[in-house]
Motif scaffolding. Sequence first.
Motif, PDB file in Angstrom:
ATOM      1  N   LEU A 247      -9.757 -19.156 -41.909  1.00 30.72           N
ATOM      2  CA  LEU A 247     -10.017 -17.852 -41.300  1.00 30.72           C
ATOM      3  C   LEU A 247     -11.490 -17.454 -41.424  1.00 30.72           C
ATOM      4  CD1 LEU A 247      -8.824 -15.469 -39.821  1.00 30.72           C
ATOM      5  CD2 LEU A 247      -8.090 -14.517 -42.021  1.00 30.72           C
ATOM      6  N   ILE A 248     -12.133 -17.800 -42.511  1.00 31.20           N
ATOM      7  CA  ILE A 248     -13.558 -17.474 -42.605  1.00 31.20           C
ATOM      8  C   ILE A 248     -14.364 -18.322 -41.622  1.00 31.20           C
ATOM      9  CG2 ILE A 248     -13.442 -16.630 -44.982  1.00 31.20           C
ATOM     10  CD1 ILE A 248     -14.797 -19.252 -45.864  1.00 31.20           C
ATOM     11  N   PHE A 249     -13.925 -19.568 -41.381  1.00 33.89           N
ATOM     12  CA  PHE A 249     -14.600 -20.387 -40.375  1.00 33.89           C
ATOM     13  C   PHE A 249     -14.540 -19.689 -39.015  1.00 33.89           C
ATOM     14  CE2 PHE A 249     -13.148 -24.517 -42.728  1.00 33.89           C
ATOM     15  CZ  PHE A 249     -13.950 -24.183 -43.801  1.00 33.89           C
ATOM     16  N   VAL A 250     -13.359 -19.225 -38.670  1.00 31.05           N
ATOM     17  CA  VAL A 250     -13.161 -18.518 -37.402  1.00 31.05           C
ATOM     18  C   VAL A 250     -14.186 -17.402 -37.247  1.00 31.05           C
ATOM     19  CG1 VAL A 250     -11.599 -16.951 -36.169  1.00 31.05           C
ATOM     20  CG2 VAL A 250     -10.694 -19.042 -37.218  1.00 31.05           C
ATOM     21  N   ASN A 251     -14.355 -16.626 -38.289  1.00 24.88           N
ATOM     22  CA  ASN A 251     -15.197 -15.446 -38.181  1.00 24.88           C
ATOM     23  C   ASN A 251     -16.680 -15.763 -38.110  1.00 24.88           C
ATOM     24  OD1 ASN A 251     -13.692 -12.635 -38.435  1.00 24.88           O
ATOM     25  ND2 ASN A 251     -12.487 -14.191 -39.509  1.00 24.88           N
ATOM     26  N   PHE A 252     -17.158 -16.706 -38.911  1.00 25.24           N
ATOM     27  CA  PHE A 252     -18.595 -16.934 -38.775  1.00 25.24           C
ATOM     28  C   PHE A 252     -18.938 -17.776 -37.540  1.00 25.24           C
ATOM     29  CE2 PHE A 252     -17.946 -20.265 -42.148  1.00 25.24           C
ATOM     30  CZ  PHE A 252     -18.551 -21.360 -41.563  1.00 25.24           C
ATOM     31  N   TYR A 253     -17.990 -18.552 -37.021  1.00 30.71           N
ATOM     32  CA  TYR A 253     -18.225 -19.188 -35.720  1.00 30.71           C
ATOM     33  C   TYR A 253     -18.411 -18.112 -34.644  1.00 30.71           C
ATOM     34  CZ  TYR A 253     -16.243 -23.573 -37.665  1.00 30.71           C
ATOM     35  OH  TYR A 253     -15.973 -24.689 -38.415  1.00 30.71           O
ATOM     36  N   LEU A 254     -17.513 -17.142 -34.641  1.00 31.85           N
ATOM     37  CA  LEU A 254     -17.584 -16.082 -33.636  1.00 31.85           C
ATOM     38  C   LEU A 254     -18.843 -15.248 -33.808  1.00 31.85           C
ATOM     39  CD1 LEU A 254     -13.846 -14.986 -33.648  1.00 31.85           C
ATOM     40  CD2 LEU A 254     -15.032 -16.140 -31.777  1.00 31.85           C
ATOM     41  N   GLY A 255     -19.245 -15.006 -35.050  1.00 34.64           N
ATOM     42  CA  GLY A 255     -20.480 -14.270 -35.289  1.00 34.64           C
ATOM     43  C   GLY A 255     -21.680 -15.001 -34.725  1.00 34.64           C
ATOM     44  N   ILE A 256     -21.745 -16.302 -34.940  1.00 36.90           N
ATOM     45  CA  ILE A 256     -22.853 -17.094 -34.387  1.00 36.90           C
ATOM     46  C   ILE A 256     -22.838 -17.025 -32.864  1.00 36.90           C
ATOM     47  CG2 ILE A 256     -23.805 -19.421 -34.150  1.00 36.90           C
ATOM     48  CD1 ILE A 256     -22.718 -19.991 -36.999  1.00 36.90           C
ATOM     49  N   ALA A 257     -21.652 -17.104 -32.276  1.00 32.44           N
ATOM     50  CA  ALA A 257     -21.547 -17.011 -30.815  1.00 32.44           C
ATOM     51  C   ALA A 257     -22.044 -15.653 -30.322  1.00 32.44           C
ATOM     52  CB  ALA A 257     -20.099 -17.233 -30.386  1.00 32.44           C
ATOM     53  N   GLU A 258     -21.693 -14.583 -31.024  1.00 31.47           N
ATOM     54  CA  GLU A 258     -22.175 -13.250 -30.647  1.00 31.47           C
ATOM     55  C   GLU A 258     -23.698 -13.195 -30.711  1.00 31.47           C
ATOM     56  OE1 GLU A 258     -18.614 -10.190 -31.924  1.00 31.47           O
ATOM     57  OE2 GLU A 258     -19.812 -11.089 -33.519  1.00 31.47           O
ATOM     58  N   GLY A 259     -24.266 -13.777 -31.751  1.00 30.72           N
ATOM     59  CA  GLY A 259     -25.720 -13.804 -31.875  1.00 30.72           C
ATOM     60  C   GLY A 259     -26.379 -14.588 -30.754  1.00 30.72           C
ATOM     61  N   ALA A 260     -25.774 -15.724 -30.397  1.00 27.47           N
ATOM     62  CA  ALA A 260     -26.325 -16.558 -29.325  1.00 27.47           C
ATOM     63  C   ALA A 260     -26.306 -15.823 -27.993  1.00 27.47           C
ATOM     64  CB  ALA A 260     -25.534 -17.857 -29.223  1.00 27.47           C
ATOM     65  N   LEU A 261     -25.196 -15.143 -27.707  1.00 28.45           N
ATOM     66  CA  LEU A 261     -25.083 -14.449 -26.432  1.00 28.45           C
ATOM     67  C   LEU A 261     -26.079 -13.296 -26.348  1.00 28.45           C
ATOM     68  CD1 LEU A 261     -23.418 -14.630 -23.824  1.00 28.45           C
ATOM     69  CD2 LEU A 261     -21.931 -12.862 -24.769  1.00 28.45           C
ATOM     70  N   GLU A 262     -26.261 -12.582 -27.442  1.00 36.56           N
ATOM     71  CA  GLU A 262     -27.226 -11.489 -27.446  1.00 36.56           C
ATOM     72  C   GLU A 262     -28.649 -12.018 -27.297  1.00 36.56           C
ATOM     73  OE1 GLU A 262     -29.249  -8.144 -27.340  1.00 36.56           O
ATOM     74  OE2 GLU A 262     -27.067  -8.325 -27.134  1.00 36.56           O
ATOM     75  N   ALA A 263     -28.965 -13.124 -27.979  1.00 35.14           N
ATOM     76  CA  ALA A 263     -30.309 -13.713 -27.861  1.00 35.14           C
ATOM     77  C   ALA A 263     -30.570 -14.181 -26.429  1.00 35.14           C
ATOM     78  CB  ALA A 263     -30.461 -14.871 -28.836  1.00 35.14           C
ATOM     79  N   ALA A 264     -29.568 -14.781 -25.813  1.00 37.17           N
ATOM     80  CA  ALA A 264     -29.725 -15.242 -24.430  1.00 37.17           C
ATOM     81  C   ALA A 264     -29.882 -14.065 -23.476  1.00 37.17           C
ATOM     82  CB  ALA A 264     -28.523 -16.092 -24.025  1.00 37.17           C
ATOM     83  N   SER A 265     -29.109 -13.026 -23.702  1.00 43.34           N
ATOM     84  CA  SER A 265     -29.208 -11.837 -22.861  1.00 43.34           C
ATOM     85  C   SER A 265     -30.601 -11.221 -22.953  1.00 43.34           C
ATOM     86  CB  SER A 265     -28.148 -10.816 -23.293  1.00 43.34           C
ATOM     87  OG  SER A 265     -28.245  -9.631 -22.541  1.00 43.34           O
ATOM     88  N   ALA A 266     -31.123 -11.135 -24.186  1.00 43.52           N
ATOM     89  CA  ALA A 266     -32.469 -10.588 -24.377  1.00 43.52           C
ATOM     90  C   ALA A 266     -33.510 -11.461 -23.692  1.00 43.52           C
ATOM     91  CB  ALA A 266     -32.768 -10.465 -25.874  1.00 43.52           C
ATOM     92  N   TYR A 267     -33.309 -12.778 -23.753  1.00 39.68           N
ATOM     93  CA  TYR A 267     -34.269 -13.690 -23.114  1.00 39.68           C
ATOM     94  C   TYR A 267     -34.271 -13.497 -21.593  1.00 39.68           C
ATOM     95  CZ  TYR A 267     -36.784 -17.841 -21.679  1.00 39.68           C
ATOM     96  OH  TYR A 267     -37.704 -18.670 -21.102  1.00 39.68           O
ATOM     97  N   VAL A 268     -33.083 -13.424 -21.006  1.00 40.56           N
ATOM     98  CA  VAL A 268     -33.002 -13.282 -19.554  1.00 40.56           C
ATOM     99  C   VAL A 268     -33.631 -11.953 -19.120  1.00 40.56           C
ATOM    100  CG1 VAL A 268     -31.440 -13.055 -17.583  1.00 40.56           C
ATOM    101  CG2 VAL A 268     -31.016 -14.802 -19.322  1.00 40.56           C
ATOM    102  N   ARG A 269     -33.381 -10.911 -19.870  1.00 37.92           N
ATOM    103  CA  ARG A 269     -33.960  -9.610 -19.520  1.00 37.92           C
ATOM    104  C   ARG A 269     -35.484  -9.627 -19.627  1.00 37.92           C
ATOM    105  NH1 ARG A 269     -29.426  -7.592 -22.515  1.00 37.92           N
ATOM    106  NH2 ARG A 269     -30.752  -7.378 -24.369  1.00 37.92           N
ATOM    107  N   SER A 270     -36.007 -10.325 -20.636  1.00 36.51           N
ATOM    108  CA  SER A 270     -37.452 -10.306 -20.889  1.00 36.51           C
ATOM    109  C   SER A 270     -38.218 -11.384 -20.123  1.00 36.51           C
ATOM    110  CB  SER A 270     -37.716 -10.479 -22.387  1.00 36.51           C
ATOM    111  OG  SER A 270     -37.133  -9.442 -23.132  1.00 36.51           O
ATOM    112  N   HIS A 271     -37.623 -12.568 -20.014  1.00 36.56           N
ATOM    113  CA  HIS A 271     -38.361 -13.715 -19.471  1.00 36.56           C
ATOM    114  C   HIS A 271     -37.723 -14.331 -18.222  1.00 36.56           C
ATOM    115  CE1 HIS A 271     -40.757 -13.712 -23.140  1.00 36.56           C
ATOM    116  NE2 HIS A 271     -39.643 -13.755 -23.848  1.00 36.56           N
ATOM    117  N   GLY A 272     -36.513 -13.924 -17.898  1.00 38.15           N
ATOM    118  CA  GLY A 272     -35.811 -14.555 -16.787  1.00 38.15           C
ATOM    119  C   GLY A 272     -36.501 -14.325 -15.448  1.00 38.15           C
TER     120      GLY A 272
END
Length: 413
Positions: A247-272
């Motif tokens: 269960l802890i694996f589940v949660n930190f995998y999802l946390g990393i995914a949330e971080g990746a999506l936010e970083a990508a969103s910020a990149y597209v807004r700033s540099h896309g």
Amino acid sequence: MRDTRRDAPAIEIYAGLSEAEFAEWRSRAESVAAELAATALERDRANQDPFEEIELLRKAGLLGFAVPRALGGAGANLAQALEISRIISAADGSIGQLIAYHYSNGVWSYILGTPEQWQGTARGVAEEGWFQGGVSNPRDPKAELEKTANGYLISGRRTFATGASIAQILTVTVWDGEKRVHFQFPPSRKGISFEGDWDNLGQRLTASGSVIFDRVEATDADLLSGLDNYAGDVEQRDGLRVLFSQLIFVNFYLGIAEGALEAASAYVRSHGRPWPESGLERATEDPYHLQLFGRLSAGIAAGVALADKAAALYQAALLAGPALTAQAWGELALLIDQAKVVATKVSLEVTADIYEATGARSTANKYGLDIYWRNVRTHTVHDPVSYRLREIGEFALNQTLPKPRVFTPPAKA
């Protein structure tokens, strides 16, 4: 709910915080996460043991977050603790893994220890800021356990000792004949040394290297003996440790995914930049980008919903004690299996597919978007998700629920 084990003092464990209280702790975790995110790539490349990062968690009070209030902690429930781990993981997957493992080791102390042993460790976490590490890889070559007049001597080399070198208290699992036994003692004990050999693709700041035990003394008081006279099914109770690890694996995998999506969103807004064929002025208007971000966001949301449901069911099972039935254990295991499969698939998809929107320029090392994929790819091969799929399939086709896993002694080193 109160700890109702035999001879246990009445202590409210994993009682949970009010919405207002948890909002304050969530904000505190987000502040820590922002500080970690600002230097995540630099620290990942330096690949040093994360003493300073753990100190950030300690100063914020996050190490004692899930310790009962009566023992000096914040009194959070497990779902709240796991949400904190997702927040930290979104900023730094390594440190998110460490705090998740720390909370997991707290659960292990509760399951394996007597009430007195568990309370002693919990007080150390809350009052002295202990970080809990573990040395428990069941696939390692068998360590030597020698019984002496004063207790035991432990010898051998163990790998994947996540957080052990930065911990103040260790849970160490070794084989005594055909039985696994568990000790708790500080890593400063004579005969323990750390090789500092963790230099992997991802999760580089988890201090997951090897540890050497050279005739390390352990006493009867160090031996966690809470299951020796357990009134219920010992295999089921012990099997809850494995389920919480999943269960802890589940949660930190999802946390990393949330971080990746936010970083990508910020990149597209700033540099896309809009693709010439699109006829659009802004990359954020591209229908294919919108579709991609929508799909990835929906996948994460589905994973989080499963994770939260599993956390609530897990806590109920943990606190049920001997009243937990085989049916309830199997249903919990099935739900965690499903969450693990979804979280694995979603985290790998998100961290790889973001490049479809961020484009070729985003692969420059200065942006560091690769850190998210490297982190989830490294840990998602921790144990084959195919075996979780097999358990799910057994139920879907044959109505057979999972049972506690049986581990057998590995070969000697």
